[in-house]
Design a protein around this motif. Sequence first.
Motif, PDB file in Angstrom:
ATOM      1  N   ILE A 278     -23.587 114.897  -1.923  1.00  0.00           N
ATOM      2  CA  ILE A 278     -22.646 113.755  -1.678  1.00  0.00           C
ATOM      3  C   ILE A 278     -23.224 112.340  -1.412  1.00  0.00           C
ATOM      4  O   ILE A 278     -23.217 111.455  -1.596  1.00  0.00           O
ATOM      5  N   THR A 279     -24.446 112.728  -0.665  1.00  0.00           N
ATOM      6  CA  THR A 279     -25.340 111.381  -0.297  1.00  0.00           C
ATOM      7  C   THR A 279     -25.883 110.895  -1.573  1.00  0.00           C
ATOM      8  O   THR A 279     -25.726 109.276  -1.615  1.00  0.00           O
ATOM      9  N   GLY A 280     -26.244 111.297  -2.450  1.00  0.00           N
ATOM     10  CA  GLY A 280     -26.576 110.869  -4.027  1.00  0.00           C
ATOM     11  C   GLY A 280     -25.534 110.269  -4.531  1.00  0.00           C
ATOM     12  O   GLY A 280     -25.543 108.969  -5.147  1.00  0.00           O
ATOM     13  N   ARG A 281     -24.314 110.569  -4.560  1.00  0.00           N
ATOM     14  CA  ARG A 281     -23.126 110.157  -5.095  1.00  0.00           C
ATOM     15  C   ARG A 281     -22.623 108.786  -4.391  1.00  0.00           C
ATOM     16  O   ARG A 281     -22.377 107.823  -4.858  1.00  0.00           O
ATOM     17  N   LEU A 282     -22.900 108.776  -3.052  1.00  0.00           N
ATOM     18  CA  LEU A 282     -22.500 107.917  -2.297  1.00  0.00           C
ATOM     19  C   LEU A 282     -23.485 106.494  -2.626  1.00  0.00           C
ATOM     20  O   LEU A 282     -23.135 105.355  -2.492  1.00  0.00           O
ATOM     21  N   ARG A 283     -24.758 106.912  -2.722  1.00  0.00           N
ATOM     22  CA  ARG A 283     -25.681 105.866  -3.070  1.00  0.00           C
ATOM     23  C   ARG A 283     -25.503 105.372  -4.394  1.00  0.00           C
ATOM     24  O   ARG A 283     -25.595 103.850  -4.516  1.00  0.00           O
ATOM     25  N   ASP A 284     -25.207 106.227  -5.347  1.00  0.00           N
ATOM     26  CA  ASP A 284     -24.932 105.799  -6.765  1.00  0.00           C
ATOM     27  C   ASP A 284     -23.516 104.690  -6.778  1.00  0.00           C
ATOM     28  O   ASP A 284     -23.670 103.512  -7.176  1.00  0.00           O
ATOM     29  N   HIS A 285     -22.662 105.185  -6.015  1.00  0.00           N
ATOM     30  CA  HIS A 285     -21.199 104.347  -5.740  1.00  0.00           C
ATOM     31  C   HIS A 285     -21.633 103.184  -4.915  1.00  0.00           C
ATOM     32  O   HIS A 285     -21.275 101.922  -5.506  1.00  0.00           O
ATOM     33  N   ALA A 286     -22.707 103.043  -4.290  1.00  0.00           N
ATOM     34  CA  ALA A 286     -22.995 101.694  -3.376  1.00  0.00           C
ATOM     35  C   ALA A 286     -23.786 100.854  -4.400  1.00  0.00           C
ATOM     36  O   ALA A 286     -23.701  99.662  -4.339  1.00  0.00           O
ATOM     37  N   LYS A 287     -24.399 101.506  -5.445  1.00  0.00           N
ATOM     38  CA  LYS A 287     -25.333 100.657  -6.134  1.00  0.00           C
ATOM     39  C   LYS A 287     -24.324 100.368  -7.619  1.00  0.00           C
ATOM     40  O   LYS A 287     -24.595  99.546  -8.408  1.00  0.00           O
ATOM     41  N   GLY A 288     -23.147 100.405  -7.597  1.00  0.00           N
ATOM     42  CA  GLY A 288     -22.155 100.207  -8.432  1.00  0.00           C
ATOM     43  C   GLY A 288     -22.294 101.131  -9.766  1.00  0.00           C
ATOM     44  O   GLY A 288     -21.544 100.880 -10.698  1.00  0.00           O
ATOM     45  N   LYS A 289     -22.808 102.184  -9.433  1.00  0.00           N
ATOM     46  CA  LYS A 289     -22.879 103.234 -10.947  1.00  0.00           C
ATOM     47  C   LYS A 289     -21.416 104.136 -10.623  1.00  0.00           C
ATOM     48  O   LYS A 289     -20.924 104.293  -9.284  1.00  0.00           O
ATOM     49  N   PRO A 290     -20.888 104.652 -11.676  1.00  0.00           N
ATOM     50  CA  PRO A 290     -19.808 105.297 -11.606  1.00  0.00           C
ATOM     51  C   PRO A 290     -19.890 106.641 -10.845  1.00  0.00           C
ATOM     52  O   PRO A 290     -20.874 107.388 -10.918  1.00  0.00           O
TER      53      PRO A 290
END
Length: 122
Positions: A110-122
């Motif tokens: 979940i943390t990895g997905r949050l970071r990806d989302h914050a960087k603009g990745k889908p």
Amino acid sequence: MARTTKKPQAAPAGDVGIHAPTFTFEPFKWVPDGFDLPSRATVHQRELANLVNHVKDVAGGAETVLQLMLAHGCEIAQGDPVYLKPCHIGMLQQLAIRALQSLDAEADDITGRLRDHAKGKP
């Protein structure tokens, strides 16, 4: 002959995203307060329900294991007959450890997905 030693310099840790507690009982913040998420960021209800189910299962299981271990220690201290052998206690500990590791792995995901989302990745 005089011997000189150099003090090793610490390498910069970089942004690990973990806030170590300042006070004794302050919890770790695995996702920093200033995490760059939109103010209206939401979680899918199914994902949240799955996380809640997993947390409840792991917490309930770990609680049961700790209560059994506590009861076992009290039986030994009072001289009562014990119902669990040391190997059983070890197996219960392994069960609790594996359950907590699975919960930690899910939190990492979940943390990895949050970071990806914050960087603009889908």
